[in-house]
Write an enzyme that holds these catalytic residues in place. Structure first.
Site, PDB file in Angstrom:
ATOM      1  N   GLY A  36       0.816  -1.205   0.000  1.00  0.00           N
ATOM      2  CA  GLY A  36       0.000   0.000   0.000  1.00  0.00           C
ATOM      3  C   GLY A  36       0.851   1.257   0.000  1.00  0.00           C
ATOM      4  CG  HIS A  37       3.305   2.226   3.337  1.00  0.00           C
ATOM      5  ND1 HIS A  37       3.392   1.130   4.169  1.00  0.00           N
ATOM      6  CD2 HIS A  37       2.657   3.189   4.040  1.00  0.00           C
ATOM      7  CE1 HIS A  37       2.829   1.425   5.327  1.00  0.00           C
ATOM      8  NE2 HIS A  37       2.382   2.651   5.277  1.00  0.00           N
ATOM      9  CD  GLN A  61       0.194   9.444  14.281  1.00  0.00           C
ATOM     10  OE1 GLN A  61       0.749  10.413  13.744  1.00  0.00           O
ATOM     11  NE2 GLN A  61      -0.360   8.460  13.576  1.00  0.00           N
ATOM     12  CB  SER A 185      -3.012  -2.341   8.251  1.00  0.00           C
ATOM     13  OG  SER A 185      -2.646  -1.727   9.473  1.00  0.00           O
TER      14      SER A 185
END
Length: 288
Positions: A36-37, A61, A185
């Site tokens: 995905g990256h 975060q 992910s």
């Protein structure tokens, strides 16, 4: 690919590139890179002259009971992956350089974080918008790209950019999935073998909901209950939320207006691993 660790060096680099008339593209990540990256890097590289990848596990975060300390850090492997695509520079600063101490300033978007992941992760999106604003100021990109798996994040960043007149164009890229549909992910590597098998139900449930919408079901609670039964049936899943939201405001919907776009989003824990996924659906126009 050149590796830069100093914020001062990164700012100087960005100034030099901009002054030469070349366009900068930014791909902000926390590392533990996957396909995905790499798709984000490929997509932004087509739009610009110089692509800068960032790897920074941003402490602001993460909540106090979240996975900051165990978040996967695999810089050497990430460097090899980044060099296999079109990344020109890698910026991977130390926490002490990004946050030297004494900071009194945060960047906060109101309203939009009060939904979805923001409800169970208070302060998360303030950490996101603050670090993204810092990266924009350090690296001065013309274009920055974000994945649509973190759709709430992308919506919030777009709002920040509009409201604060950042001179950067925001692109988003559709979710990149494994062969069985699980959204890619970095946290997927936390999953046990059994949890990994069960996690495919997230995407399956979104498609199940989409079919219900496309065949005329407009009552959100009916669809949500069906999704909940599907996800939890025979699994260890613990649902954080299943939301049907207006994609502009992220306000929850109870009925689905004909002809509207609806964001179906969910967050579910398998063991100690919290996964998110989403799907945008166009509600059909049915004749009464």
């Amino acid at each position: 690919m050149e590796i830069i660790k100093s914020t001062a060096e990164a700012q100087h680099l960005a100034d030099t590139i901009r002054n030469s008339g070349r366009l900068i593209g930014l791909v902000p990540t926390m590392g533990a890179l996957h396909k995905g990256h790499l798709a984000l890097i490929d997509a932004v590289s087509e739009q610009v002259d110089v692509t800068i990848l960032t790897i920074f596990v941003n402490p602001t975060q993460f909540g106090p009971n979240e996975d900051f300390n165990r978040y996967p850090r695999q810089l050497e492997a990430d460097i090899q992956l980044a060099e296999s695509v079109d990344a020109d520079y890698l910026f991977c600063p130390e926490v002490s350089d990004m946050y030297p101490g004494g900071e009194l300033t945060q960047v906060q978007v109101s309203g939009l974080p009060d939904h979805l992941c923001g409800l169970s992760r208070p302060g998360h999106f303030t950490g996101v918008t603050t670090v993204v604003a810092k990266l924009f100021n350090i690296l001065k990109p013309h274009v920055a790209i974000f994945g649509e798996k973190d759709m709430q994040q992308a919506i919030i960043i777009k709002k920040m950019v509009r409201d604060l007149n950042f001179d950067v164009r925001i692109l988003t890229l559709p979710i990149v999935r494994e062969a069985d549909g699980l959204a890619m992910s970095s946290r997927n590597q936390y999953l046990s073998h059994e949890d990994r098998i069960q996690a495919v139900k997230l995407f399956q449930s979104l498609n199940f909901a989409k079919e219900m919408v496309l065949t005329g079901e407009k009552h959100v609670e009916v669809i949500r209950e069906a999704m909940t039964r599907f996800i939890t049936g025979g699994t260890s899943a613990v649902i954080d939320y299943v939301s049907f939201a207006d994609p502009d405001t992220l306000d929850d919907l109870s009925e689905l207006p004909a002809g509207s776009q609806v964001l179906i989003a969910l967050a579910v824990k398998f063991g100690s691993t919290r996964l998110i996924d989403n799907l945008m659906v166009k509600v059909p126009q049915f004749q009464d």
